[in-house]
Every structure is written in structure tokens, then in C-alpha cells.
Design a protein around this motif. Structure first.
Motif, PDB file in Angstrom:
ATOM      1  N   ILE A   1      -5.957   6.678  -5.695  1.00  0.00           N
ATOM      2  CA  ILE A   1      -6.511   5.317  -5.693  1.00  0.00           C
ATOM      3  C   ILE A   1      -6.127   4.565  -6.975  1.00  0.00           C
ATOM      4  CG2 ILE A   1      -8.652   3.963  -5.564  1.00  0.00           C
ATOM      5  CD1 ILE A   1      -8.190   5.554  -3.018  1.00  0.00           C
TER       6      ILE A   1
ATOM      7  N   LEU B   1      -3.659   1.226  -7.433  1.00  0.00           N
ATOM      8  CA  LEU B   1      -4.149  -0.046  -7.989  1.00  0.00           C
ATOM      9  C   LEU B   1      -3.258  -0.454  -9.163  1.00  0.00           C
ATOM     10  CD1 LEU B   1      -8.039   0.539  -7.939  1.00  0.00           C
ATOM     11  CD2 LEU B   1      -6.650  -0.721  -6.301  1.00  0.00           C
TER      12      LEU B   1
ATOM     13  N   MET C   1      10.503  -0.785   1.998  1.00  0.00           N
ATOM     14  CA  MET C   1       9.242  -0.828   2.756  1.00  0.00           C
ATOM     15  C   MET C   1       8.200  -1.643   1.985  1.00  0.00           C
ATOM     16  SD  MET C   1       7.353   2.562   4.053  1.00  0.00           S
ATOM     17  CE  MET C   1       5.853   2.598   4.934  1.00  0.00           C
ATOM     18  N   PRO C   2       7.598  -2.644   2.628  1.00  0.00           N
ATOM     19  CA  PRO C   2       6.630  -3.461   1.901  1.00  0.00           C
ATOM     20  C   PRO C   2       5.398  -2.652   1.494  1.00  0.00           C
ATOM     21  CG  PRO C   2       7.190  -4.411   4.031  1.00  0.00           C
ATOM     22  CD  PRO C   2       7.762  -3.054   4.006  1.00  0.00           C
TER      23      PRO C   2
ATOM     24  N   THR D   1       2.442  -3.551   1.618  1.00  0.00           N
ATOM     25  CA  THR D   1       1.308  -3.729   2.531  1.00  0.00           C
ATOM     26  C   THR D   1       1.341  -2.708   3.673  1.00  0.00           C
ATOM     27  OG1 THR D   1       2.673  -5.502   3.413  1.00  0.00           O
ATOM     28  CG2 THR D   1       0.697  -6.135   2.180  1.00  0.00           C
ATOM     29  N   LEU D   2       2.449  -1.970   3.800  1.00  0.00           N
ATOM     30  CA  LEU D   2       2.494  -0.891   4.795  1.00  0.00           C
ATOM     31  C   LEU D   2       2.239   0.452   4.133  1.00  0.00           C
ATOM     32  CD1 LEU D   2       5.560  -1.903   7.023  1.00  0.00           C
ATOM     33  CD2 LEU D   2       3.149  -2.325   7.426  1.00  0.00           C
TER      34      LEU D   2
ATOM     35  N   THR E   1       0.699   1.052   1.093  1.00  0.00           N
ATOM     36  CA  THR E   1      -0.595   1.166   0.414  1.00  0.00           C
ATOM     37  C   THR E   1      -1.725   1.651   1.338  1.00  0.00           C
ATOM     38  OG1 THR E   1       0.134  -0.612  -1.001  1.00  0.00           O
ATOM     39  CG2 THR E   1      -2.196  -0.067  -1.103  1.00  0.00           C
ATOM     40  N   PRO E   2      -1.911   1.042   2.525  1.00  0.00           N
ATOM     41  CA  PRO E   2      -3.029   1.532   3.349  1.00  0.00           C
ATOM     42  C   PRO E   2      -2.859   2.981   3.781  1.00  0.00           C
ATOM     43  CG  PRO E   2      -1.683  -0.037   4.577  1.00  0.00           C
ATOM     44  CD  PRO E   2      -1.227  -0.098   3.153  1.00  0.00           C
ATOM     45  N   ILE E   3      -1.607   3.402   4.004  1.00  0.00           N
ATOM     46  CA  ILE E   3      -1.394   4.796   4.416  1.00  0.00           C
ATOM     47  C   ILE E   3      -1.830   5.739   3.296  1.00  0.00           C
ATOM     48  CG2 ILE E   3       0.379   6.507   5.022  1.00  0.00           C
ATOM     49  CD1 ILE E   3       1.943   4.195   6.329  1.00  0.00           C
TER      50      ILE E   3
ATOM     51  N   PHE F   1      -3.985   5.080   0.876  1.00  0.00           N
ATOM     52  CA  PHE F   1      -5.446   5.025   0.755  1.00  0.00           C
ATOM     53  C   PHE F   1      -6.115   5.888   1.826  1.00  0.00           C
ATOM     54  CE2 PHE F   1      -5.298   0.606  -1.437  1.00  0.00           C
ATOM     55  CZ  PHE F   1      -5.213   1.216  -2.670  1.00  0.00           C
ATOM     56  N   VAL F   2      -5.613   5.801   3.039  1.00  0.00           N
ATOM     57  CA  VAL F   2      -6.208   6.588   4.133  1.00  0.00           C
ATOM     58  C   VAL F   2      -6.038   8.085   3.855  1.00  0.00           C
ATOM     59  CG1 VAL F   2      -5.884   7.207   6.569  1.00  0.00           C
ATOM     60  CG2 VAL F   2      -6.024   4.812   5.915  1.00  0.00           C
ATOM     61  N   LEU F   3      -4.849   8.488   3.406  1.00  0.00           N
ATOM     62  CA  LEU F   3      -4.624   9.909   3.104  1.00  0.00           C
ATOM     63  C   LEU F   3      -5.531  10.380   1.968  1.00  0.00           C
ATOM     64  CD1 LEU F   3      -0.750  10.346   3.440  1.00  0.00           C
ATOM     65  CD2 LEU F   3      -2.514  11.314   4.913  1.00  0.00           C
TER      66      LEU F   3
ATOM     67  N   VAL G   1      -8.582   9.138   1.157  1.00  0.00           N
ATOM     68  CA  VAL G   1      -9.968   9.232   1.649  1.00  0.00           C
ATOM     69  C   VAL G   1     -10.132  10.479   2.532  1.00  0.00           C
ATOM     70  CG1 VAL G   1     -11.651   8.135   3.193  1.00  0.00           C
ATOM     71  CG2 VAL G   1     -10.444   6.761   1.497  1.00  0.00           C
ATOM     72  N   LEU G   2      -9.229  10.630   3.504  1.00  0.00           N
ATOM     73  CA  LEU G   2      -9.388  11.744   4.443  1.00  0.00           C
ATOM     74  C   LEU G   2      -9.020  13.083   3.796  1.00  0.00           C
ATOM     75  CD1 LEU G   2      -8.131  10.041   7.703  1.00  0.00           C
ATOM     76  CD2 LEU G   2     -10.455  10.269   6.840  1.00  0.00           C
ATOM     77  N   GLY G   3      -8.115  13.053   2.819  1.00  0.00           N
ATOM     78  CA  GLY G   3      -7.771  14.286   2.099  1.00  0.00           C
ATOM     79  C   GLY G   3      -8.975  14.826   1.357  1.00  0.00           C
TER      80      GLY G   3
END
Lengths: 504, 175
Positions: A218, A222, A391-392, A394-395, A397-399, A401-403, A405-407
Motif C-alpha cells: 500500500i 501511494l 500499462m496505465p 489506473t489498471l 494500481t487496483p490489482i 491493492f486487491v492482492l 488486501v486479500l494476501g
């Protein structure tokens, strides 16, 4: 020597087992990807993907992560050269000459030099690792709790003395990590400690992975969002077989810098606070100093690309030496690997060679294979990675973040830890903006329980006599070195003042 | 807020944190000295290390006061407007993701989260948006629930029960 060769043979056989070989290839690919993405490096990749490795046995898991570590070192050069943004701090020095080369239309030459130098650096360091690791592990078998504690003290002192960061902030970072490691039940008396606001969730403590993913997942994203703001300018690269052959012929232009970086990188990498970034910077500096044409550095000298790339690869292997043999990580990435080994039920340190030889030699064997696989994949896939770089954010970053959180959730099965991770990530980012180093905190939370246990065991066995740390030769040596390292910045300051006074 | 002010506030915050940790050890009644027959008390390690943190914070505040750190001499903004937007929106999005995971479950939360980043922030085409919004939960389900056998949060009972048919389908057909 014969024993080493036999064990190494076994390790190589293990590396070629289908699952392990697949993990090497997957790890190298993941590492190249992570390494080439601006702002992401081996430490982020290892932290984010560690929870996923629980899918496979420990040997395959460490092979994957070590290969990722390796691949990231190679991959860092791609964004440094084509974007002028280092994939990670370890590739900062590569920008100095890599970027000017790209601006002059020689990006392919720089990428080729980076790959070859990385390969030589990796090979030299793995050979040194194979030669040094077994005798060091045998020597470390003499260590008792006093020596263990003194060694950890030395590791922390290295951060203070050689880290180059603000000293009070570094000390704060180390101590914060150590205190966070103490949250939960006391390891000896079983009493609950630091249960904030009487929340029962704290009884299970704060896992190192929560801190590591918070800071390096995270917080780092940022940080990257701030530093790039999504605006990057890429230089075109034309890689053809003929150009590659031609570039390969120019190896003589940078071979000396590569050798220098390889040996220097390995030994600097073994120091806990040092790691690949200072190794690469030192290698660049020395290569420039010894060069016949130092003025060309910074303007597109290919040796200025090779020297740091050889060093950062060599340092990544070097940093694994104290992790495997002494249980002391040589870099933030190896600190996370060490934590992972503890989760897998292994005990890093000298006994690892005796208790789990197949694990250690499997790892060493895989490092040889990974080095070859990575250089081949790197050269073959440079055009692909350059496309990935476009790769932008905005594609991507969310991936990530998701990894993250779920990791964290997958590791601890608690939403509570994901909240802690977010908190640590944001606070870590805010602190990093004020020059608080974060790597010492990660190292400290991993080593915290071991350091506390060895300190208390030492004091219990000596009936509370603190001189127990200075009455044993190995422990005394470590303590003296630690004191020297802690006072090193002060000595430097005094010497500088005296010189200035003499000059003035 | 300038970098200089931010360093002062951070120094105060770290000092308060350190003192709070020391108080926490004391309030829990943990021994911070030698316990006869048992060795160092359970509070020794956190208490004295927290004291060290407090001293390091005092040193930072002193260095701030004397202008010894580069940050203490910088009047540049701590976070500029663009950065604040990017960082705040990202942190808020993760915050919202965690809240949504608790109430409506991981998969619906992921879809909303991806939509927000890809379509709203990134302004990508509907094709890209849809592939991320649909592809991410499928990938996550296969990786975490199928491969790693981790049960991710499904939210309130209403959402959890709604999701059960996917699990039932999987167990009926694949096991």
C-alpha cells in the motif's frame, strides 16, 4: 569441497524437478514484471506474492520467491533505461547512464549490457554463495543465545551506522518494529502484552506480513502515485537478432566494471543494512573512479549501466547468505523471505543446513538455474515488458491493492489485519515522506521475537548478569563492531569538523 | 501544511505514541524489571524499547528545533494538491473496499472497486472496464477459494447465502 559439489548436484537435480522448474520460470517472469514496473521492486513482489506461495511445498515456494527476487533485479533495468524511472531503488544507478543511452537511441545496447552484466554478477555471486555458505553455517553452530542476540544487535547497528538515513529516525523505526513484534502473548511467561483498547484481536499479535504488505504494498504504491503522477515518457527500443549479436561483441567495453560490480555487490549485499541499492551506487562510483574516461559517465557510458546492474544482482544473492546461514536477513526482501520460512515451519539459521539440507541445496541449485532462465527470458521478452510498461497506473494500481488486501486476509483469516495493513500503509507513507526509513522496521518485526527470546535466555542463564554478552569472544566481537558502527556517524562528523577547521 | 510543520507534528505524534506504549505496559501491570526465579519481566522488552522510541522522538524534535534536518528547513508543501487527491482517493477506495467486503462480500466489493478505478478514475473503455470488473473476481475466486482453499468474506447472511450457489455448483460438479 567434494561434499559441496555432491550437495550442489543434488540441489541442481531438485531445481529441474517439474514443479520446481515451473516455479523458477514463473518466479523469473513475475520478477521481471515486478522489477520493470516503476515503483515496484523485489521487496514489493515478495511481500505481495508470499501468501500465494502457501499453495506449494516450502522448497518450491522459496524457489519461486528467490527466482522472483532475481528476476526483479534484472527487470529493474528495463524501466530505468526506457522510462528513466527506476523500477526500484536498486536500479537508481542504472538510470544515470541508461537514460542518456536511450535518449541517444542506444536503449537496446544498454538493455543488452544490463542483462549480460546481471548474468555475470549473478553467476559470480552464486559461486561465492556456494563456497561461503556451508563453512559459515558450520561456524555459526557455535552460537548460543548471547551470540544470536549480539549478531542481531550488529544487524540493527549496521542500519544506524551505514544506512545513511537520519539516525534518530532510524532508531525510532527499529524500535517501533521491535515493539510491534512484542504485541500479543509474551513468548516466555504467556502474559498478554500491548493489547490496545482491550481489543482481543491484538492477542494474536501483528504479523510481519501485515507490516510488510502495508509498507511495501500500500505505502509503496501511494509513494509511486505521488512520484510519477501517472505521467511517464518512454523511449523506443528496436531489438533485432543482428543488433543483439553486434551488442554482444561490445562486452569488452564493460567487462571490467562488471567484474568489479559482481565482487563488490556480493560482499556489500551480505551486510544487513546495505543490500543492493548501496552496492549498485558504490559500484557505479568505483567504476567511474577507475575508468580512463570518467567524464563520459552520466552521459551514456555503457560501463555505467553494467557496473550497478552486476552489483545489484550480486547483492541480491549476497543478502541471502546471512539469511540462510545465520538467520539474519541481509535486505528487506530477505527479511520477508525469512518471515516466510518461519511460517513454513522452517528454522532459518545454521541448523537449516543440517535439518533441511534438501531445502537449502534445492534453493542454491535453483539460483544457478534461475540465473540462466532469467537472462534468456529477459532478452527474449524485452519487447513484451516494454509493452507492459505502457500499462496505465489506473489498471495496475487496483490489482496490486486487491492482492495486498486479500494476501493479508488469506494469511491471517482476519479482516482486522487488513485494517491494520491499511493503517500501516498510510502512516508508513506519511512517515517516509519525512525521511523515516521503513526497511529497519520490517527487519525489526521479523527479528523481534528472536531477539527478545535470545536476550531473555541469555540473561536467565547468566542470572541477570549483562556482562554475559561481552565475556564470550564471538559475542564480544559482534558487540564491539555494533558499538563501532553506531558511533561511526559521530566519528565521521568529528573528522569532518576537524578537517574543516584545519582547512579554515 | 509545510514539510517543517509536518515534521514537528510527526515528532510529537511519535513521542505521544511512545509514551502511550509505556503507559500501556504499566497499566497492564507487567513487570519491567528482574523477576526472581523467572528472569526479565514480560514488560521489560516493550517498556524499555518504548522509552528508546520516546528518546529518539525527543532527539528528532530537538533536531527540528535546531534546524538540523533538511525537513525542518523546508517550507515546501508536505503534500501538494494533486498528490493529496491521488493518495486520498486511493486510501479511501481501499477503506471503502474493506467496508464493502464486510457487508456485501468480497466479490461484489471487488467489482465496485475495479469499476471505480478503471472506469471512473482511469476513464478506460467499457470493454476494458468490463473485462476487469468481471475478470478480477473470477481470478480471485479461482486463486484464493479454489487453489488456496481460503474462504473469503461473503458479507451479511443475505449476500453470503446468495453466493452459496456458486460454491454448491462447484462442489457438485468438480468434487
Amino acid at each position: 569441497m567434494e561434499t559441496i559439489l555432491v550437495s550442489l548436484g543434488g540441489g541442481l537435480m531438485q531445481a529441474f524437478e517439474p514443479l520446481n522448474f515451473f516455479m523458477i520460470v514463473a518466479g523469473c517472469l513475475a520478477g521481471l514484471f515486478v522489477g520493470c514496473m516503476p515503483g515496484l521492486g523485489s521487496v514489493n513482489g515478495v511481500a505481495i506474492l508470499l501468501p500465494i506461495t502457501f499453495l506449494v511445498p516450502p522448497t518450491a515456494a522459496i524457489i519461486f520467491l528467490a527466482a522472483l527476487y532475481y528476476g526483479a533485479m534484472y527487470g529493474g533495468a528495463i524501466s530505468s533505461i526506457t522510462l528513466g524511472i527506476p523500477g526500484a531503488s536498486t536500479a537508481v544507478a542504472t538510470v544515470f547512464d541508461g537514460r542518456p543511452m536511450a535518449q541517444q537511441g542506444k536503449a537496446d545496447k544498454a538493455l543488452m549490457a544490463a542483462a549480460i552484466a546481471s548474468f555475470i554478477g549473478g553467476t559470480v555471486s552464486i559461486i561465492l554463495f556456494t563456497l561461503f555458505a556451508p563453512p559459515l553455517a558450520i561456524f555459526a553452530l557455535k552460537f548460543g543465545p548471547q551470540e544470536e542476540f549480539a549478531l542481531m544487535l550488529l544487524a540493527f547497528a549496521t542500519f544506524i551506522g551505514l544506512g545513511g538515513d537520519d539516525i534518530p529516525k532510524t532508531i525510532f523505526s527499529i524500535l517501533l518494529g521491535l515493539v510491534m513484534a512484542a504485541v500479543g502473548f509474551d513468548i516466555i511467561s504467556g502474559q498478554p502484552r500491548m493489547i490496545f483498547f482491550d481489543m482481543v484481536e491484538f492477542q494474536r499479535g501483528i504479523g510481519f506480513l501485515v507490516l510488510a504488505i502495508g509498507i511495501y504494498g500500500i505505502g509503496e504504491m501511494l509513494w509511486t502515485l505521488e512520484s510519477t503522477k501517472g505521467q511517464i515518457q518512454m523511449h523506443k527500443v528496436s531489438m533485432t537478432w543482428a543488433r543483439m549479436k553486434e551488442n554482444f561483441g561490445e562486452i569488452k567495453l564493460y567487462i571490467n566494471s562488471t567484474w568489479l560490480g559482481s565482487f563488490l555487490g556480493f560482499f556489500v549485499g551480505t551486510l544487513p543494512a546495505a543490500g543492493a541499492t548501496p552496492a549498485a551506487l558504490m559500484s557505479y562510483g568505483l567504476s567511474k573512479t577507475f575508468s580512463k574516461d570518467p567524464d563520459s559517465y552520466g552521459k551514456g557510458n555503457v560501463a555505467g549501466v553494467a557496473a550497478p546492474e552486476a552489483a545489484n544482482n550480486a547483492a541480491s544473492t549476497g543478502s541471502m547468505l546471512p539469511m540462510i546461514t545465520l538467520g539474519i536477513p541481509g535486505s528487506p526482501t530477505t527479511a520477508i523471505l525469512l518471515g516466510g520460512m518461519i511460517i513454513w515451519g522452517l528454522r532459518p539459521g545454521p541448523l537449516l543446513f543440517q535439518e533441511s539440507p534438501e531445502f537449502v541445496w534445492g534453493l542454491i541449485g535453483s539460483m544457478y538455474v534461475a540465473n540462466v532462465v532469467t537472462v534468456l527470458l529477459n532478452l527474449a521478452l524485452i519487447p513484451v515488458f516494454i509493452r507492459v510498461l505502457a500499462m496505465p497506473f489506473t489498471l495496475l494500481t487496483p490489482i496490486i491493492f486487491v492482492l495486498c488486501v486479500l494476501g493479508v486476509f488469506a494469511t491471517t483469516d482476519r479482516m482486522f489485519d487488513t485494517w491494520i495493513m491499511l493503517f500501516i500503509g498510510v502512516v508508513g507513507y506519511l512517515m517516509r515522506k519525512l525521511n523515516y526509513p521503513v526497511a529497519p522496521a520490517v527487519l525489526a518485526i521479523v527479528l523481534g521475537p528472536l531477539a527478545e527470546r535470545s536476550m531473555r535466555q541469555s540473561l536467565i542463564s547468566s542470572q541477570g548478569d549483562v556482562t554475559t554478552f561481552i565475556t564470550r569472544p564471538i559475542s564480544l566481537t559482534c558487540v564491539l563492531l555494533a558499538v563501532l558502527l553506531i558511533s561511526y556517524p559521530l566519528i565521521q562528523k568529528v573528522v569532518r569538523k576537524r578537517k574543516a577547521a584545519a582547512a579554515g | 501544511m509545510t514539510v517543517r510543520t509536518a515534521e514537528l507534528l510527526m515528532g510529537i505524534a511519535t513521542l505521544v505514541l511512545s509514551l502511550g506504549l509505556m503507559y500501556n505496559v504499566w497499566a497492564d501491570g507487567l513487570r519491567v524489571d528482574w523477576v526472581d526465579g523467572r528472569g526479565p519481566g514480560a514488560g521489560v522488552w516493550p517498556f524499555w524499547l518504548s522509552l528508546g522510541m520516546a528518546l529518539a522522538s525527543v532527539a528528532t524534535l530537538y533536531r527540528w528545533y535546531s534546524g538540523a534536518t533538511p525537513e525542518s528547513r523546508s517550507d515546501a508543501p508536505y503534500i501538494d494538491k494533486d498528490t493529496l487527491f491521488l493518495v486520498a482517493i486511493s486510501a479511501f477506495a481501499i477503506f471503502a473496499l474493506l467496508v464493502m467486503m464486510t457487508y456485501i462480500g468480497t466479490y461484489l466489493a471487488l467489482m465496485i472497486f475495479m469499476f471505480f478505478f478503471v472506469r471512473v478514475l482511469g476513464r478506460h473503455s467499457w470493454g476494458v472496464t468490463n473485462s476487469f470488473v468481471i475478470g478480477t473476481p473470477i481470478f480471485i475466486y479461482l486463486l484464493f477459494e479454489v487453489a488456496l482453499t481460503k474462504y473469503l468474506p461473503k458479507g451479511l447472511p443475505f449476500f453470503e447465502e446468495g453466493f452459496l450457489w456458486i460454491d454448491n455448483f462447484r462442489y457438485e460438479w468438480f468434487y
